[in-house]
Design a protein around this motif. Sequence first.
Motif: not given
Length: 415
Positions: A238-266
């Motif tokens: 449900e989280a993945r689906w809603r995140l993707e529908s709201n313009g986020f990319e799930v770039y890691e199993i438990s983390n999603a970001a808008r374009s260019g806003r991934q956590c660079r530290h993690n």
Amino acid sequence: MTITSNASNALGIYIHIPFCIQKCGYCDFLSFTGSSRGDRKRYVDGLLEEILYWGGEHDELADSLRGRPVDTIFIGGGTPSLLEASEIDRLLGALARNFKLNTATEITIEANPGTINREQTASYRSAGVNRLSLGAQSFYANELMILGRVHSAADVRQAVADSRAAGFDNINLDLMFGIPGQSLKTWGDTLEQAFSLQPEHLSFYSLEIEDGTPFGAAFATGQLQAPCPETERQMYYEARWRLESNGFEVYEISNAARSGRQCRHNLKYWTMQEYLGIGLGAHSYIGRNRLVNPTEMSAYLAMVEQPDAVGEAMTAVRGSPATDKKTQDYRMRQPNTEADDQSDYLFTGLRLTRGLERAHFHNRYSVYPEDIWGAGIRRQLALGRLEYDADRSCLRLTMKGRDLMNQVLLDLFDS
Ligand code: SF4
């Protein structure tokens, strides 16, 4: 969205602040309650000593760090927002004097929405912090109460508004699912309320029940019950689906970001880049060495308040007899073998949606993952749990593989 591995020699720095107002029922992090203003001041002085140590001339390991560019700093905890803004300012000032920071350095602070106010967010921003990570967890009062959190949904909204007013344009909200009493509906609603605050990044973790915590005991006796595993999986999707529908990319199993806003530290953790951990129990990965600071406050303070002892501490090696005082009181150091390093990279790389970059792995170890775990990789490809991307540059988990990640890894490590 493309993520590129940071192949420069820039370092990440993590600073651990182990103080909290009250202990959440599920928490087994290295954090404790009841600290006084004086305790926190002494600890910050200790952190400053440790930063100074790494800026000095000691041994090969310290030499490899001195004056290095730093492109990410993460002040985590615990509840770092219990520190005064002037203390954060002193810490960042010390880092700037001992390492090379620049305006592009990502500087994150974790904050508990119940312990932050407008003035504080503005002071953090003035000190140079440019990313705020708020532990929102849920927007439902009963769920926050069960978790033992000290904040309300209104506090989260206020903290986001204050941070925006202070000029923060990079905000993460941590959310949690699998909370006792939580339903698919309340989880979906929590996600929607989070979206309405327009964060740049969202983390979504399932509640883990750890032995030795109040939740561990309450679950063992049946006093608390989590949603069933099927519901929990549904919550994840449900989280993945809603995140993707709201313009986020799930770039890691438990983390999603808008374009260019991934956590660079993690991303440094997940791509085996070097990082230095400062503070109680902090972990580092430097030059293929894993370092762990003491987890007892008195031992940590003894280490940093007696700089000569720190030098001696660097000789302590994990695996020495438990009676060896150094292993208890000083920083532990464990050189990773090449095989350890490769396994760690596989483990972290598969957490990323894009998967493990095969060329990067080869540049590092002169072999491809298939040269090490070939039989297991072939089996998991055949089972539809692993796949290659279109040009075979990355090896990654499929959706099915993501649900069975532990089994996939066990099979690979057995091969
Ligand atoms: S605020 Fe975070 S670190 Fe502190 S007790 Fe709660 S979960 Fe643990």
